[in-house]
Design an enzyme around this catalytic site. Structure first.
Site, short mmCIF file in Angstrom:
data_model
loop_
_atom_site.label_atom_id
_atom_site.label_comp_id
_atom_site.label_asym_id
_atom_site.label_seq_id
_atom_site.Cartn_x
_atom_site.Cartn_y
_atom_site.Cartn_z
N ALA A 131 0.87 -1.17 0.00
CA ALA A 131 0.00 0.00 0.00
C ALA A 131 0.91 1.23 0.00
O ALA A 131 1.82 1.33 0.82
CB ALA A 131 -0.91 0.00 1.22
N ILE A 143 4.65 -1.31 3.30
CA ILE A 143 4.59 0.12 2.98
C ILE A 143 5.38 0.39 1.71
O ILE A 143 6.56 0.04 1.60
CB ILE A 143 5.15 0.98 4.13
CG1 ILE A 143 4.52 0.58 5.47
CG2 ILE A 143 4.92 2.46 3.83
CD1 ILE A 143 3.04 0.73 5.53
N LYS A 144 4.73 1.02 0.76
CA LYS A 144 5.34 1.31 -0.53
C LYS A 144 5.74 2.79 -0.58
O LYS A 144 4.91 3.67 -0.33
CB LYS A 144 4.34 0.99 -1.64
CG LYS A 144 4.92 0.81 -3.03
CD LYS A 144 3.79 0.34 -3.96
CE LYS A 144 4.29 0.03 -5.36
NZ LYS A 144 3.16 -0.36 -6.24
N VAL A 145 7.01 3.05 -0.89
CA VAL A 145 7.51 4.42 -0.94
C VAL A 145 8.22 4.65 -2.27
O VAL A 145 8.76 3.72 -2.86
CB VAL A 145 8.48 4.73 0.23
CG1 VAL A 145 7.79 4.54 1.57
CG2 VAL A 145 9.74 3.88 0.14
#
Length: 218
Positions: free
Chosen positions: A56, A82-84
């Protein structure tokens, strides 16, 4: 090789998961928009279906705001990854999320080996090189996968290569031959992996011969 599906469509995710093909899911703001749902609700539904990592993505561009969004996303489910983005602030957030929150991080929008090296140094769980978009520029996206594989092997980095922007079944085959750890692809591409004209021809011949026997099983 792990198979992730690149979608936020609950029906498609459930279908592929029931087949036993899915190891995880990747989403992005564009896919959330297409789903028509709220990011927290959609992500929670996906996490309830799939046990593996569900990426996400934060939408903030500055470190402090990225961290605030990461905290919110992490509360949705334990398997949220967690997607950055691959920016300096994104790399800083990656390091903090990994060391202080102990959560998986997928560093996305990778287009060079140097970027992939930085992501590994920051402790990324996954690096997402976009092979299809590189192909669109006239270059060969799979060359980047080869470069990253060699660099990570040289230094024993544990970051997994998550081949993204997969457009064709050939992308999947090439990624597997190179040794990418993961591919993420749209549902239609994953389903297309099963197709071969000789399989169809052979099955039709077997069924035709079986019909001539007049037998039934069971």
């Amino acid at each position: 090789m792990k198979f992730f599906v690149d979608t936020a469509d609950i029906k498609d995710i459930r279908e592929l998961n029931d087949l036993g093909l899915l190891d995880g899911v990747t989403t992005n703001p564009s896919l959330i928009l297409k789903s028509g749902g709220k990011i927290a609700d959609v992500t929670k539904q996906i996490c309830d279906i799939v046990q593996g990592p569900v990426s996400a993505e934060v939408v903030a561009t500055e470190y402090k705001d990225m961290m605030a969004e990461a905290e919110v996303l992490a509360k949705i489910a334990p398997n949220v990854c967690i997607k950055v983005p691959l920016t300096l602030d994104g790399l800083k957030a990656c390091k903090t999320i990994r060391t202080q929150m102990n959560r998986m991080v997928n560093v996305t929008l990778c287009f060079s080996a140097n970027q992939a090296l930085l992501a590994a140094k920051a402790g990324a769980s996954f690096i997402s090189p976009f092979v299809g978009r590189i192909d669109d520029t006239g270059s060969d996206g799979m060359e980047l996968i080869q470069e990253i594989r060699q660099i990570y092997d040289n230094y024993d980095y544990q970051t997994e290569i998550l081949t993204a922007s997969v457009r064709t079944v050939n992308h999947v085959k090439q990624a597997a031959l190179i040794g990418a750890d993961v591919i993420t692809a749209p549902p239609a591409t994953l389903k297309a992996l099963v197709n071969h004209p000789l399989t169809d021809k052979g099955l039709a011949a077997f069924l035709a011969d079986w019909a001539k026997t007049g037998q039934k099983i069971g």
